[in-house]
Enzyme design. Sequence first.
Site, PDB file in Angstrom:
ATOM      1  N   TYR A   1      -5.372   5.455  -7.569  1.00 50.66           N
ATOM      2  CA  TYR A   1      -5.644   5.249  -6.142  1.00 50.66           C
ATOM      3  C   TYR A   1      -7.069   4.758  -5.970  1.00 50.66           C
ATOM      4  CZ  TYR A   1      -6.149   6.089  -1.155  1.00 50.66           C
ATOM      5  OH  TYR A   1      -6.373   5.936   0.197  1.00 50.66           O
TER       6      TYR A   1
ATOM      7  N   TYR B   1       0.859  -1.196   0.000  1.00 53.05           N
ATOM      8  CA  TYR B   1       0.000   0.000   0.000  1.00 53.05           C
ATOM      9  C   TYR B   1       0.887   1.235   0.000  1.00 53.05           C
ATOM     10  CZ  TYR B   1      -4.096   2.815   1.170  1.00 53.05           C
ATOM     11  OH  TYR B   1      -5.119   3.721   1.148  1.00 53.05           O
TER      12      TYR B   1
END
Lengths: 377, 143
Positions: free
Chosen positions: A330, A280
């Site tokens: 994203y 991440y």
Amino acid sequence: MTWPVISGVGRTEFSRRSGKTVLDLAAEACLAAIDDAGLSVEDVDGVVTYHDNDTVSPPEVAATLGCGVLAWSQSLLGGGSEMCAGIGAAARAIEEDRARHVVVYRAMNGASGIRMGNFGTSSASGYRQFMAPYGYATPVEVAAMACRRHMARFGTTREQLGAIAVTQRENAQLNPLAVMNGRGMTLDDYMDARPIAEPLHLLDCCLETDGAVAIVISAPGTRAGPEIEIRAWAYAAGPQSLVPYEKYPDITAMFPQWLRDDLFSRAGLTVDDVDVACLYDAFTYAVLSQLEDFGFCKKGEGGPFVASGAIARDGVLPVNPHGGLLSEGYIHGLNNLVEAVVQLRGDAGERQVADAEVALVSGYSFSRGSAMILARV
Amino acid sequence: MSVQDDIVTRPRPEMDPTTTPYWESAGHGVLTLQWCAHCSHFIHAPMSRCWRCHRSTGLEWREVSGRGVIHSFIVIHNSRLPGFGGRGPHVVAMVEIEEQDHVFMFANVLGAEPGDVAVGDRVEVTFDETIDGITIPQFRIIA
């Protein structure tokens, strides 16, 4: 022993302005994932998401898809930290025969609609009364505070963080679906970017994206071709895991240090078995700190590790070969998980990591997070 | 718009029963932090119970020197918060208080250019800034 598998993956186009509702994006990604699994909507009996008050709920999505009776549904409020935990709980539901096929989606108009980092951050009540009056509010600012400490303690440099941004941007050039495909970046570009919360600058930060991603979790035997097993998952939150982390034990130590031993022992594997890592990457520093705290290098040596080329597609540990949240788009981390599945299937085309059999996927919220090990069988 | 005019538009601390003594003391120009008499340990930000012993019965307020060391800091540009956007970059520091290891406060560093702030700098509290009647402790670098 057999583990639940990720039987399908799907996504919409990623853009800055989708021109579609979040609900429409969610449905499009879910239908693509269901189709990829070789299933139909009638087979789906679970719908799950995680969110930050910026999306559509499972009941809305299930109604739009036209699902029948659901046997499993969760809507987890939180950051990327919740991703692998929500998927893991759904996988557990399948293991226990509570559900047969669970769709997990993440849908957002993160550029044209509700921007991440705006929600609630101007509040000056509760713990935020010691932040907002000082102009201290957003996730990038909190990450920057940890990054500065890391720099002071270990000598980490901006150039080293830049190696993460540039490597992932190079990766995105081999990913036609990446928002930054066709838009290369040099280390000079990185160094010249405008400051956001120093030491972090614009190109240390992930994109803001409109789009949706979905996966389907099933028992093995659902889809033809290699099975992508959920070999293990873990969630952890360190003590005093509350923004701005003034009581947390060490702001340079992120969530992997609290879960890595459980994660790898549950999988029966070690960090050396990981062929590709989809970490991440809300910020470059999040990648650097996770590499250390998962144990890919020693604490404090993340800077030299990334600058050595270790995280490139042909390095010892390819990281985010699709470009990640920094350069693909994203979608709150779920697009990184899709890349892990694509790599393990061997379907990554030009950016395929050779002999990828084991992938690590993570979801980060500083000291809280979840992670998953996927394996091809 | 003067800096002080700008300050009044910033988010004003929403005092609650747990935190009111902290802000009221700051209003008198005194930095007091929560202290657990059972654990002999400062607690900041204030809590309704000590996180070590889980009790509320030992909680007191103790004046501290207001001195500490910068553990980390950031320089924020173009903050979206009201009262910050138009005044140039501002520094937020994480300060470890002199009295106890690993007890931290966050505040701005006043009177210094962002480029002159460093991890390890010694700082001292000031009470020069108020937001709509609430004094917010800030720091200045000391030799």
